[in-house]
Design a protein around this motif. Sequence first.
Motif, PDB file in Angstrom:
ATOM      1  N   UNK A   1     -37.407  -3.856  35.771  1.00  0.00           N
ATOM      2  CA  UNK A   1     -38.149  -4.932  35.116  1.00  0.00           C
ATOM      3  C   UNK A   1     -39.006  -5.679  36.134  1.00  0.00           C
ATOM      4  N   UNK A   2     -40.111  -6.238  35.648  1.00  0.00           N
ATOM      5  CA  UNK A   2     -40.960  -7.132  36.437  1.00  0.00           C
ATOM      6  C   UNK A   2     -41.185  -8.376  35.595  1.00  0.00           C
ATOM      7  N   UNK A   3     -40.736  -9.513  36.106  1.00  0.00           N
ATOM      8  CA  UNK A   3     -40.862 -10.779  35.370  1.00  0.00           C
ATOM      9  C   UNK A   3     -40.288 -10.675  33.952  1.00  0.00           C
ATOM     10  N   UNK A   4     -39.169  -9.961  33.830  1.00  0.00           N
ATOM     11  CA  UNK A   4     -38.488  -9.884  32.546  1.00  0.00           C
ATOM     12  C   UNK A   4     -39.009  -8.809  31.616  1.00  0.00           C
ATOM     13  N   UNK A   5     -40.080  -8.119  32.003  1.00  0.00           N
ATOM     14  CA  UNK A   5     -40.648  -7.057  31.176  1.00  0.00           C
ATOM     15  C   UNK A   5     -40.087  -5.720  31.654  1.00  0.00           C
ATOM     16  N   UNK A   6     -39.414  -5.011  30.755  1.00  0.00           N
ATOM     17  CA  UNK A   6     -38.783  -3.738  31.107  1.00  0.00           C
ATOM     18  C   UNK A   6     -39.814  -2.617  31.081  1.00  0.00           C
ATOM     19  N   UNK A   7     -39.859  -1.849  32.162  1.00  0.00           N
ATOM     20  CA  UNK A   7     -40.809  -0.749  32.268  1.00  0.00           C
ATOM     21  C   UNK A   7     -40.089   0.585  32.289  1.00  0.00           C
ATOM     22  N   UNK A   8     -40.641   1.566  31.581  1.00  0.00           N
ATOM     23  CA  UNK A   8     -40.104   2.916  31.546  1.00  0.00           C
ATOM     24  C   UNK A   8     -41.242   3.901  31.820  1.00  0.00           C
TER      25      UNK A   8
ATOM     26  N   UNK B   1     -44.028 -14.769  43.680  1.00  0.00           N
ATOM     27  CA  UNK B   1     -43.116 -15.210  42.635  1.00  0.00           C
ATOM     28  C   UNK B   1     -42.695 -14.134  41.653  1.00  0.00           C
ATOM     29  N   UNK B   2     -43.118 -12.876  41.851  1.00  0.00           N
ATOM     30  CA  UNK B   2     -42.708 -11.819  40.933  1.00  0.00           C
ATOM     31  C   UNK B   2     -41.231 -11.490  41.132  1.00  0.00           C
ATOM     32  N   UNK B   3     -40.513 -11.422  40.010  1.00  0.00           N
ATOM     33  CA  UNK B   3     -39.090 -11.090  40.057  1.00  0.00           C
ATOM     34  C   UNK B   3     -38.905  -9.667  39.534  1.00  0.00           C
ATOM     35  N   UNK B   4     -38.395  -8.813  40.399  1.00  0.00           N
ATOM     36  CA  UNK B   4     -38.170  -7.415  40.044  1.00  0.00           C
ATOM     37  C   UNK B   4     -36.668  -7.138  40.015  1.00  0.00           C
ATOM     38  N   UNK B   5     -36.243  -6.247  39.119  1.00  0.00           N
ATOM     39  CA  UNK B   5     -34.843  -5.825  39.069  1.00  0.00           C
ATOM     40  C   UNK B   5     -34.793  -4.338  38.735  1.00  0.00           C
ATOM     41  N   UNK B   6     -33.621  -3.720  38.947  1.00  0.00           N
ATOM     42  CA  UNK B   6     -33.479  -2.309  38.666  1.00  0.00           C
ATOM     43  C   UNK B   6     -33.955  -1.438  39.810  1.00  0.00           C
ATOM     44  N   UNK B   7     -34.174  -0.148  39.502  1.00  0.00           N
ATOM     45  CA  UNK B   7     -34.471   0.824  40.553  1.00  0.00           C
ATOM     46  C   UNK B   7     -35.774   1.588  40.300  1.00  0.00           C
ATOM     47  N   UNK B   8     -36.418   1.948  41.411  1.00  0.00           N
ATOM     48  CA  UNK B   8     -37.488   2.945  41.400  1.00  0.00           C
ATOM     49  C   UNK B   8     -36.965   4.114  42.241  1.00  0.00           C
ATOM     50  N   UNK B   9     -36.898   5.288  41.642  1.00  0.00           N
ATOM     51  CA  UNK B   9     -36.362   6.468  42.328  1.00  0.00           C
ATOM     52  C   UNK B   9     -37.493   7.464  42.559  1.00  0.00           C
ATOM     53  N   UNK B  10     -37.672   7.848  43.823  1.00  0.00           N
ATOM     54  CA  UNK B  10     -38.812   8.671  44.223  1.00  0.00           C
ATOM     55  C   UNK B  10     -38.324  10.005  44.771  1.00  0.00           C
TER      56      UNK B  10
END
Length: 292
Positions: free
Chosen positions: A142-149, A112-121
Amino acid sequence: MKNFAMTFGSMKSLLFSLIAIMFLTLTACDSNDDAIPADNLSADSGDEEVIDGYFEDTDDVVFEANDQVSTTNGRIAIGRDHSLIRCAEITHDTENKTITIDFGDGCEGPGGKIRSGKIIITYTDRKYVPGAIWVYTLENYTVNGIALEGTKTLTNVTGEESDYLSFNKVLEGGKATWPDGLFATREVNKTFTWIREPNPIDDEFHVEGEASGVTKNGMAYEMDIVSKLIYKRKCRRAGVHIAVQGLKSIVKGDSEVLIDFGDGECDNLVTITKDGESEVVDLTDKRRDKNS
């Protein structure tokens, strides 16, 4: 059985598949270790556990992408229902050694985890080759609405004579921002070692290192793994997804909280100690993602 000269030679293809499976299961142990409940003593450790879980989730995604793209160039199709990246668009630029995992405006993965945006490797070699370096950055992720940087550097530090695969992971500029605008910061330096045994069910995953940051309530903290955290494959199969041995210290201001994960038994019990007062917490029914 534990000879890397043979492992990365004639058995290379088989080992890559086995490693991918093991890391997707065992790193999930660490990434899901985010549910120490916010009650009494354990409230002091909750924020550190939660933000750790969200950043470790990116590792699970990257490890699976590494296995899927192999040497394929261009767009990669992922069709497995249980895949963490089943709904992402994966592209692999072999010339520039770059992999992009694009979840678009948001898609739901296993659990049920909702992810958006990109991971660039960007990388120097396959992740399982000793000496390989992988750097991945998060773009509107983002993961479940939490934005990660932040930027994470993963280095394969397996020694030439080592029996086991080891990785060092460094997170710089880590930041998690909740939908209400509150945020937490995090810096990490950890080493993960896969302890392979003749019977794979006896394999273990050992974690050492430290982290620091500021919780979303504005409290600075330092986390140190005092005694290496040990995750066991057989325990995961029994439904125990947390470490089953080891000791973690979390210091906030003048207060220190110790989290003791036990003596190796497959259970969901941890002992949390603060100011000489201890509390045994059963995490069996309290494991959940926290969005607030």
